[in-house]
Design a protein around this motif. Structure first.
Motif, short mmCIF file in Angstrom:
data_model
loop_
_atom_site.label_atom_id
_atom_site.label_comp_id
_atom_site.label_asym_id
_atom_site.label_seq_id
_atom_site.Cartn_x
_atom_site.Cartn_y
_atom_site.Cartn_z
N ARG A 3 0.83 -1.20 0.00
CA ARG A 3 0.00 0.00 0.00
C ARG A 3 0.86 1.25 0.00
N VAL A 4 0.49 2.20 -0.85
CA VAL A 4 1.21 3.47 -0.91
C VAL A 4 0.17 4.58 -0.81
N VAL A 17 -3.21 3.62 -2.90
CA VAL A 17 -3.24 2.64 -3.98
C VAL A 17 -2.43 1.41 -3.56
N GLU A 18 -2.58 0.35 -4.34
CA GLU A 18 -1.79 -0.84 -4.07
C GLU A 18 -0.84 -1.05 -5.22
N ALA A 19 0.38 -1.43 -4.89
CA ALA A 19 1.40 -1.62 -5.91
C ALA A 19 2.02 -3.00 -5.77
N ALA A 20 2.60 -3.47 -6.85
CA ALA A 20 3.22 -4.78 -6.83
C ALA A 20 4.65 -4.68 -6.29
N LEU A 25 8.19 3.58 -7.69
CA LEU A 25 7.24 4.55 -7.11
C LEU A 25 6.75 5.57 -8.13
N LEU A 26 7.63 6.03 -9.00
CA LEU A 26 7.21 7.02 -10.01
C LEU A 26 6.07 6.47 -10.88
N GLU A 27 6.21 5.23 -11.32
CA GLU A 27 5.18 4.65 -12.19
C GLU A 27 3.87 4.47 -11.44
N GLN A 30 2.26 7.86 -11.19
CA GLN A 30 1.68 8.30 -12.46
C GLN A 30 0.40 7.53 -12.76
N ASN A 31 0.41 6.24 -12.50
CA ASN A 31 -0.79 5.44 -12.74
C ASN A 31 -1.94 5.87 -11.84
N ALA A 32 -1.59 6.45 -10.69
CA ALA A 32 -2.61 6.91 -9.75
C ALA A 32 -2.99 8.36 -10.03
N GLY A 33 -2.51 8.90 -11.14
CA GLY A 33 -2.90 10.25 -11.53
C GLY A 33 -2.21 11.36 -10.75
#
Ligand code: FES
Length: 111
Positions: A3-4, A17-20, A25-27, A30-33
């Motif tokens: 979780r970030v 958001v949740e990340a793999a 972190l940058l991507e 960006q994916n989270a707008g």
């Protein structure tokens, strides 16, 4: 999943958001707008991916390299816990990481 939490510059609005594992972190931002430009795509030559890490999370991150420190010196609105989002690889021990967008955002391309 890791979780970030992103905190916006002005209102301090948060978005979680949740990340793999292994995501950059940058991507994820960006994916989270989130408004991070990341102009150089991780080449450490732009500092437009600069974020301010929550003080309580800062020590959990691996130390910045000298190149990253040099770029952070040039980053607009940099703070003591600033990092370049393109250099942060998410791992399970970073679960719950909170980062804030810098308050003054300067577009390197002058658009
Ligand atoms: S994307 Fe340019 S320094 Fe991170």
């Amino acid at each position: 999943m890791i979780r970030v939490r992103f905190v916006s510059a002005g209102e301090g609005e948060t978005r979680e958001v949740e990340a793999a594992d292994g995501a950059i972190l940058l991507e994820v931002a960006q994916n989270a707008g989130q408004p991070l430009e990341g102009t150089c795509e991780g080449q450490m030559s732009c500092s437009t991916c600069h974020v301010i890490v929550a003080a309580e999370d800062f020590a959990r991150l691996p130390r910045a390299s000298e190149e990253e420190e040099d770029m952070l010196d040039l980053a607009f609105g940099a703070a003591r816990t600033s990092r370049l989002a393109c250099q942060i690889v998410l791992t399970p021990d970073l679960d719950g990481l909170t980062v804030r967008m810098p308050s003054e955002h300067r577009d390197m391309q002058g658009r």
